[in-house]
Enzyme design. Structure first.
Site, PDB file in Angstrom:
ATOM      1  N   LYS A  74       0.875  -1.180   0.000  1.00  0.00           N
ATOM      2  CA  LYS A  74       0.000   0.000   0.000  1.00  0.00           C
ATOM      3  C   LYS A  74       0.903   1.218   0.000  1.00  0.00           C
ATOM      4  O   LYS A  74       1.612   1.488   0.961  1.00  0.00           O
ATOM      5  CB  LYS A  74      -0.895   0.009   1.239  1.00  0.00           C
ATOM      6  CG  LYS A  74      -1.705   1.294   1.366  1.00  0.00           C
ATOM      7  CD  LYS A  74      -2.536   1.338   2.639  1.00  0.00           C
ATOM      8  CE  LYS A  74      -2.795   2.783   3.055  1.00  0.00           C
ATOM      9  NZ  LYS A  74      -3.499   2.886   4.337  1.00  0.00           N
ATOM     10  N   GLY A 126      -7.675   8.719  10.408  1.00  0.00           N
ATOM     11  CA  GLY A 126      -7.950   8.730  11.843  1.00  0.00           C
ATOM     12  C   GLY A 126      -9.010   9.719  12.268  1.00  0.00           C
ATOM     13  O   GLY A 126      -9.284   9.875  13.455  1.00  0.00           O
ATOM     14  N   ALA A 185      -9.316   5.244   4.949  1.00  0.00           N
ATOM     15  CA  ALA A 185      -9.196   6.416   5.817  1.00  0.00           C
ATOM     16  C   ALA A 185     -10.498   7.180   5.950  1.00  0.00           C
ATOM     17  O   ALA A 185     -11.185   7.458   4.968  1.00  0.00           O
ATOM     18  CB  ALA A 185      -8.113   7.386   5.333  1.00  0.00           C
ATOM     19  N   GLY A 186     -10.822   7.512   7.155  1.00  0.00           N
ATOM     20  CA  GLY A 186     -11.957   8.370   7.442  1.00  0.00           C
ATOM     21  C   GLY A 186     -13.211   7.641   7.875  1.00  0.00           C
ATOM     22  O   GLY A 186     -14.072   8.228   8.523  1.00  0.00           O
ATOM     23  N   ASN A 201      -9.335   0.976  10.313  1.00  0.00           N
ATOM     24  CA  ASN A 201      -8.404   0.720  11.403  1.00  0.00           C
ATOM     25  C   ASN A 201      -8.840   1.469  12.661  1.00  0.00           C
ATOM     26  O   ASN A 201      -9.343   0.864  13.620  1.00  0.00           O
ATOM     27  CB  ASN A 201      -6.984   1.127  10.978  1.00  0.00           C
ATOM     28  CG  ASN A 201      -5.935   0.743  12.003  1.00  0.00           C
ATOM     29  OD1 ASN A 201      -6.254   0.308  13.108  1.00  0.00           O
ATOM     30  ND2 ASN A 201      -4.679   0.879  11.671  1.00  0.00           N
ATOM     31  N   THR A 202      -8.703   2.803  12.636  1.00  0.00           N
ATOM     32  CA  THR A 202      -8.970   3.589  13.835  1.00  0.00           C
ATOM     33  C   THR A 202     -10.349   3.302  14.439  1.00  0.00           C
ATOM     34  O   THR A 202     -10.481   3.152  15.652  1.00  0.00           O
ATOM     35  CB  THR A 202      -8.853   5.097  13.498  1.00  0.00           C
ATOM     36  OG1 THR A 202      -7.586   5.310  12.894  1.00  0.00           O
ATOM     37  CG2 THR A 202      -8.984   5.955  14.743  1.00  0.00           C
TER      38      THR A 202
END
Lengths: 265, 66, 373
Positions: A105, A166, A192-193, A214-215
């Protein structure tokens, strides 16, 4: 009850020649302990996990995250920390040398305030790494021109951001991602987001091939439950996409007919 | 003699192979990547690399990440 | 290559018919913000016939949203009508005894001036499909003569090689119009009896060659009446959307020319009613909200006025389909088809203004040296 069409349930997609059933990629950052990682992987049903490469604190070496990732899971190391194409290429080569497979990635970030990706550098790195035989998944700002160029240099997918890393702010870039889905034939993986399962579901409903989370999982009060919730959301979103969303009505029919002249025939 | 490890100066008592040094430091060697003077050295070649004055080592490992 | 996509859809259509489309399918297609191929197919189906008014409302709204109330005007100039093909539906058919002419370069300039005086800035140059009579060099010479008088020059001529398109582009041509006539290969073979035009694929791929050569716009279409219209319109849409995707910097325009009376005895095998023409135009607009749609003077004045709000973005005006004829001094050659809307440029402009549309004479300026040096 009507039977559910089996094709809807058996709906793999392909990246770099590999068939994937799960459309939820998971990151391994920000978890309270490494021990949680294999449990998260199981609860989320994920088949692709990301990790990063860092300098070892060699005076105080700790266990490596790779030891916690079950066999059969595809490793997707990222190039986080890279500020230029050159650095990203170097990190990719190191990851491959570590026996991490050939998926990468690409993540090139110069902006340290919003952590937004640098598309031109990302493109340069992608072109080089494809030539070196990597399966390249570039993290990018959702820009159609860049995505087209990534496609033409041989990227295996594109990973547009929904909102800054994040931030848990959801699909702020919805319109731009929709355009990528429409115009680019590669799998679009929203990265992301995404902060909530409903946002993951929406991305899949729109036709995104997958999402990377993830986050939102790692920082939930109950990460395992949240991993499971994301799994269900991604499946729901994908099924809805395949089922074909119902029509949204236009405004009520206008009063002056445009086809009246045909009745005079 | 002095070498650079991950950007920090480190002192070594005498000549030593990369392999031995990794073992002495108790570094879990299956999962680290070592760049020796900018070149990635696969684990099977660690035994053939003699560390000497001024060498630069980058030792990397995988950590959690998104 | 569009050819591969064309082939695979041809196969696909053998086990799927327009008759299978339900009203629900049409309603779904109408509800979608972006239409996929199956939605497009649904809008061309018999079931969609009941939905012309809601389709028209949406098409009108999308057209306003994307193009505003403006219509680009252009006019054709026939340079020559010599032809080496035997197309059963066309006056220029090599077997037809018509008055053949080719404008001299001096006449081209006189004609160009006469057209430019009416205010028109976009000119489409046409020839019959004879490489011998109207060679690429001749077309390039005409282009260089006309360059100073016009903002944009297009060609509608026999299909050329990429390199030839490049040379015409260098001479000052910026758009290509080329109709496949009929996508169905069997019908194609049966109506093009002789001549180089018999090669279906060479014509099919001409738009791609022009895009490769740097052209800024391409207009395609099927000549309605030759084949089953639903299929023909479907393939036209596929073709246009392929070009849009592959060449995002080129403006792709579709046209829906209906067969007109011509010199010769051929009658359309699949005549198109007004309602069917409307359905085709609406399906094009809904499938390609940002694509251009051209309407030629093949349609009558009242028909053109009625079709205008449904998605049209370009109109030809004051058109002559004879070779020359804009300047009084030029001796003309026979026409390709009968013009149906015979209004002058001023009349078309007045009509547009009365309907609240802005007539646009120039929406593009070719910044390359206007002398074509």
């Amino acid at each position: 009850m009507q039977q559910v069409n089996c094709e809807l349930l058996n709906d793999p997609f392909e990246i770099g020649g590999q068939k994937l059933r799960s459309r939820l990629f998971t990151g391994t950052g920000k978890f309270s302990s490494h021990e949680l990682v294999p449990q998260i992987i199981e609860a989320s049903g994920t088949q692709v996990v990301t990790m990063a490469l860092r300098r070892l604190d060699w005076r105080n070496p700790q266990e490596n995250i790779l030891n916690y990732i079950p066999k059969g899971i595809t490793l997707l190391p990222n190039t986080s920390g890279a500020r230029t194409a050159e650095e990203a290429i170097r990190i990719a080569r190191l990851a491959k040398a570590a026996g991490c497979g050939n998926w990468i990635k690409i993540e090139v970030i110069q902006d340290q305030r919003y952590l937004l990706p640098d598309n031109p550098e990302t493109l340069i790195a992608a072109e080089q790494l494809v030539k070196e035989g990597f399966v390249v998944l570039p993290y990018m700002s959702p820009d159609l021109g860049t995505a087209r160029r990534l496609e033409s240099v041989g990227a295996a997918a594109v990973m547009p951001l929904g909102a800054p890393i994040g931030s848990n702010r959801g699909l702020q870039t919805r319109e731009l991602i929709r355009i990528l889905i429409e115009e680019i034939s590669l799998p679009i993986i929203v990265d992301a987001g995404i902060g909530r399962p409903s946002e993951a579901a929406e991305a899949l409903e729109m036709g995104a091939a997958a999402v990377l989370v993830n986050t939102a999982i790692a920082t939930a009060d109950q990460p395992l439950e949240m991993a499971h919730a994301f799994r269900l959301a991604v499946e729901a979103g994908r099924s809805a996409y395949l089922a074909g969303l119902g029509a949204r009505r236009d405004q009520a029919e206008a009063s002056s007919p445009l086809t009246g002249f045909l009745r005079e025939e | 003699m002095n070498i650079m490890i991950n950007g920090e100066k480190a002192e070594l008592r005498d000549t030593i192979s990369l392999q031995r040094w990794v073992e002495e430091q108790n570094i879990p060697h299956t999962t680290v990547i070592i760049e020796y003077n900018g070149e990635i050295i696969p684990e099977e070649r660690w035994g053939y690399v003699e560390l000497k004055q001024g060498d630069q080592l980058e030792i990397l490992k995988f950590v959690g990440g998104g | 290559m569009f050819f591969d996509e064309f082939k695979s859809w041809q196969k696909e259509l053998t086990h799927y018919s327009f008759e299978q489309v339900s009203q629900g399918d049409v309603e779904r297609a109408l509800g979608h913000e972006r239409l996929d191929f199956m939605d497009f197919l649904a809008l061309l189906s018999p079931a969609a016939k009941l939905y012309l008014e809601p389709m028209a409302q949406k098409a009108h709204r999308l057209t306003l949203q994307n193009f505003g109330k403006s219509i680009l005007l252009f006019t054709p100039l026939y340079l020559a009508n010599f032809c080496s093909n035997q197309c059963v539906y066309c006056s220029y058919n090599i077997k037809n005894k018509i008055l053949r002419r080719k404008l001299s370069l001096a006449e081209v300039e006189v004609e160009g001036k006469a057209i430019a005086e009416k205010g028109l800035q976009h000119l489409l140059l046409l020839t019959g499909e004879s490489r011998q009579a109207s060679s690429p060099e001749y077309i390039a010479d005409c282009t260089r003569i006309l360059r100073p008088y016009f903002a944009s020059l297009g060609i509608e001529v026999y299909p050329l090689e990429t390199q030839e398109y490049r040379e015409l582009y260098a001479a000052g041509i910026d758009t290509l119009t080329i109709y496949q006539e009929v996508y169905d290969e069997d019908i194609y073979a049966s109506v093009h009896l002789a001549g180089p035009k018999r090669i279906h694929r060479y014509r099919l791929e001409a738009p791609e060659r022009a895009c490769e050569a740097g052209f800024s716009g391409v207009t395609i279409g099927a000549l309605l009446g030759l084949g089953e219209w639903r299929k023909e319109a479907f393939f036209t849409g596929l073709h246009a959307s392929y070009l849009q995707k592959t060449y995002p910097d080129v403006e792709i325009v579709v046209s829906a020319p209906r067969m007109r009376p011509h010199a010769g005895s051929y009658k359309p095998q699949y005549p198109i009613t007004d309602a069917e023409l409307v359905q085709i135009l609406l399906a094009y607009r809904l499938f390609m909200p940002r694509g251009g749609i051209t309407l030629s003077t093949r349609e009558s004045a009242p028909m053109r006025d009625a079709l205008l709000p449904l998605g049209i973005t370009k109109l030809s005006a004051g058109s002559l389909t004879s070779v020359g004829g804009y300047a009084e001094s030029t001796e003309t050659g026979s026409a390709q088809f009968e013009v149906s809307d015979e209004r002058s440029v001023e009349e078309v402009v007045a009509m547009l203004r009365s309907k609240g549309y802005q007539p646009v004479f120039c929406d593009w300026v070719n910044l390359r040296d206007r002398r074509g040096a």
